[in-house]
Write a protein that holds these residues in place. Structure first.
Motif, PDB file in Angstrom:
ATOM      1  N   LYS A   9      -7.977 -19.922 -12.348  1.00 15.72           N
ATOM      2  CA  LYS A   9      -8.378 -20.953 -11.392  1.00 15.72           C
ATOM      3  C   LYS A   9      -7.983 -22.340 -11.886  1.00 15.72           C
ATOM      4  O   LYS A   9      -7.498 -23.169 -11.120  1.00 15.72           O
ATOM      5  CB  LYS A   9      -9.887 -20.900 -11.139  1.00 15.72           C
ATOM      6  CG  LYS A   9     -10.314 -19.732 -10.285  1.00 15.72           C
ATOM      7  CD  LYS A   9     -11.812 -19.757 -10.056  1.00 15.72           C
ATOM      8  CE  LYS A   9     -12.266 -18.611  -9.199  1.00 15.72           C
ATOM      9  NZ  LYS A   9     -13.720 -18.639  -8.969  1.00 15.72           N
ATOM     10  N   ASN A  10      -8.167 -22.575 -13.170  1.00 17.77           N
ATOM     11  CA  ASN A  10      -7.794 -23.861 -13.763  1.00 17.77           C
ATOM     12  C   ASN A  10      -6.287 -24.088 -13.659  1.00 17.77           C
ATOM     13  O   ASN A  10      -5.824 -25.172 -13.310  1.00 17.77           O
ATOM     14  CB  ASN A  10      -8.261 -23.914 -15.215  1.00 17.77           C
ATOM     15  CG  ASN A  10      -8.210 -25.304 -15.782  1.00 17.77           C
ATOM     16  OD1 ASN A  10      -8.082 -26.280 -15.061  1.00 17.77           O
ATOM     17  ND2 ASN A  10      -8.346 -25.405 -17.084  1.00 17.77           N
ATOM     18  N   TRP A  11      -5.506 -23.057 -13.954  1.00 12.28           N
ATOM     19  CA  TRP A  11      -4.050 -23.154 -13.875  1.00 12.28           C
ATOM     20  C   TRP A  11      -3.606 -23.424 -12.441  1.00 12.28           C
ATOM     21  O   TRP A  11      -2.754 -24.276 -12.194  1.00 12.28           O
ATOM     22  CB  TRP A  11      -3.424 -21.853 -14.398  1.00 12.28           C
ATOM     23  CG  TRP A  11      -1.926 -21.893 -14.441  1.00 12.28           C
ATOM     24  CD1 TRP A  11      -1.161 -22.362 -15.459  1.00 12.28           C
ATOM     25  CD2 TRP A  11      -1.033 -21.470 -13.408  1.00 12.28           C
ATOM     26  NE1 TRP A  11       0.165 -22.248 -15.132  1.00 12.28           N
ATOM     27  CE2 TRP A  11       0.279 -21.711 -13.870  1.00 12.28           C
ATOM     28  CE3 TRP A  11      -1.205 -20.920 -12.147  1.00 12.28           C
ATOM     29  CZ2 TRP A  11       1.396 -21.407 -13.118  1.00 12.28           C
ATOM     30  CZ3 TRP A  11      -0.084 -20.621 -11.397  1.00 12.28           C
ATOM     31  CH2 TRP A  11       1.202 -20.867 -11.884  1.00 12.28           C
ATOM     32  N   ILE A  12      -4.188 -22.699 -11.482  1.00 10.50           N
ATOM     33  CA  ILE A  12      -3.837 -22.883 -10.066  1.00 10.50           C
ATOM     34  C   ILE A  12      -4.189 -24.301  -9.613  1.00 10.50           C
ATOM     35  O   ILE A  12      -3.398 -24.959  -8.948  1.00 10.50           O
ATOM     36  CB  ILE A  12      -4.543 -21.832  -9.179  1.00 10.50           C
ATOM     37  CG1 ILE A  12      -3.938 -20.451  -9.441  1.00 10.50           C
ATOM     38  CG2 ILE A  12      -4.430 -22.189  -7.704  1.00 10.50           C
ATOM     39  CD1 ILE A  12      -4.714 -19.310  -8.803  1.00 10.50           C
ATOM     40  N   GLN A  17      -2.102 -28.888  -7.676  1.00  8.17           N
ATOM     41  CA  GLN A  17      -2.710 -30.197  -7.473  1.00  8.17           C
ATOM     42  C   GLN A  17      -3.879 -30.132  -6.480  1.00  8.17           C
ATOM     43  O   GLN A  17      -4.018 -30.975  -5.592  1.00  8.17           O
ATOM     44  CB  GLN A  17      -1.673 -31.224  -7.046  1.00  8.17           C
ATOM     45  CG  GLN A  17      -0.609 -31.425  -8.101  1.00  8.17           C
ATOM     46  CD  GLN A  17       0.448 -32.426  -7.684  1.00  8.17           C
ATOM     47  OE1 GLN A  17       0.538 -32.817  -6.532  1.00  8.17           O
ATOM     48  NE2 GLN A  17       1.250 -32.843  -8.639  1.00  8.17           N
ATOM     49  N   LEU A  18      -4.716 -29.114  -6.673  1.00  4.72           N
ATOM     50  CA  LEU A  18      -5.920 -28.949  -5.860  1.00  4.72           C
ATOM     51  C   LEU A  18      -7.115 -29.513  -6.628  1.00  4.72           C
ATOM     52  O   LEU A  18      -7.125 -29.493  -7.858  1.00  4.72           O
ATOM     53  CB  LEU A  18      -6.165 -27.468  -5.564  1.00  4.72           C
ATOM     54  CG  LEU A  18      -5.102 -26.772  -4.722  1.00  4.72           C
ATOM     55  CD1 LEU A  18      -5.366 -25.271  -4.703  1.00  4.72           C
ATOM     56  CD2 LEU A  18      -5.086 -27.328  -3.322  1.00  4.72           C
ATOM     57  N   LEU A  23     -11.998 -25.403  -6.259  1.00  2.00           N
ATOM     58  CA  LEU A  23     -11.485 -24.119  -6.717  1.00  2.00           C
ATOM     59  C   LEU A  23     -12.364 -23.466  -7.773  1.00  2.00           C
ATOM     60  O   LEU A  23     -12.481 -22.260  -7.827  1.00  2.00           O
ATOM     61  CB  LEU A  23     -10.066 -24.307  -7.262  1.00  2.00           C
ATOM     62  CG  LEU A  23      -9.192 -23.096  -7.307  1.00  2.00           C
ATOM     63  CD1 LEU A  23      -9.056 -22.476  -5.921  1.00  2.00           C
ATOM     64  CD2 LEU A  23      -7.828 -23.443  -7.838  1.00  2.00           C
ATOM     65  N   MET A  24     -13.042 -24.260  -8.586  1.00  6.14           N
ATOM     66  CA  MET A  24     -13.795 -23.715  -9.721  1.00  6.14           C
ATOM     67  C   MET A  24     -15.305 -23.776  -9.524  1.00  6.14           C
ATOM     68  O   MET A  24     -16.059 -23.604 -10.468  1.00  6.14           O
ATOM     69  CB  MET A  24     -13.386 -24.443 -10.990  1.00  6.14           C
ATOM     70  CG  MET A  24     -11.913 -24.274 -11.320  1.00  6.14           C
ATOM     71  SD  MET A  24     -11.415 -25.172 -12.769  1.00  6.14           S
ATOM     72  CE  MET A  24     -12.250 -24.253 -14.028  1.00  6.14           C
ATOM     73  N   ASP A  25     -15.777 -24.039  -8.318  1.00  9.03           N
ATOM     74  CA  ASP A  25     -17.212 -24.109  -8.018  1.00  9.03           C
ATOM     75  C   ASP A  25     -17.942 -25.123  -8.893  1.00  9.03           C
ATOM     76  O   ASP A  25     -19.058 -24.879  -9.344  1.00  9.03           O
ATOM     77  CB  ASP A  25     -17.872 -22.730  -8.158  1.00  9.03           C
ATOM     78  CG  ASP A  25     -17.415 -21.774  -7.092  1.00  9.03           C
ATOM     79  OD1 ASP A  25     -17.229 -22.219  -5.947  1.00  9.03           O
ATOM     80  OD2 ASP A  25     -17.256 -20.587  -7.397  1.00  9.03           O
TER      81      ASP A  25
END
Length: 97
Positions: A9-12, A17-18, A23-25
């Motif tokens: 999730k961190n990589w995505i 650029q989200l 993405l990581m709650d």
């Protein structure tokens, strides 16, 4: 497995650029001076008093200390707290186990 999912999730989030909070709650906290704090993406209120607010997060808890607290808005995943805010602390779940 949780570490792998978190890394993915961190990589995505980084490469696409989200916003990481989406993405990581992660909670999104907006504080205006010592008077207002707006918190999005929490999991519920654990404790509320005139001097303390404790929220459940996906990864731990958020503790806010101060005086004269009033919950101006409270929705399932967001809230607006008003009062004199003296301290904002993240409490890691792993330390409490």
């Amino acid at each position: 497995m949780k570490k792998m999912t978190s890394r993915m999730k961190n990589w995505i989030a980084h490469h696409m650029q989200l916003p990481a909070d989406v993405l990581m709650d992660l909670p999104r906290i907006t504080m205006i001076g010592q008077l207002h704090i707006y918190i999005e993406n929490h999991q519920g209120v654990l404790r509320f008093s005139n001097q303390e607010l404790r929220l459940l997060l996906k990864q731990g808890q958020l503790l806010i200390k101060g005086d004269g607290f009033v919950l101006k808005t409270i929705l399932p995943e967001e809230l607006l707290l008003e009062g004199r805010i003296d301290e904002v602390l993240f409490i890691d779940d792993k330390k409490n186990r």
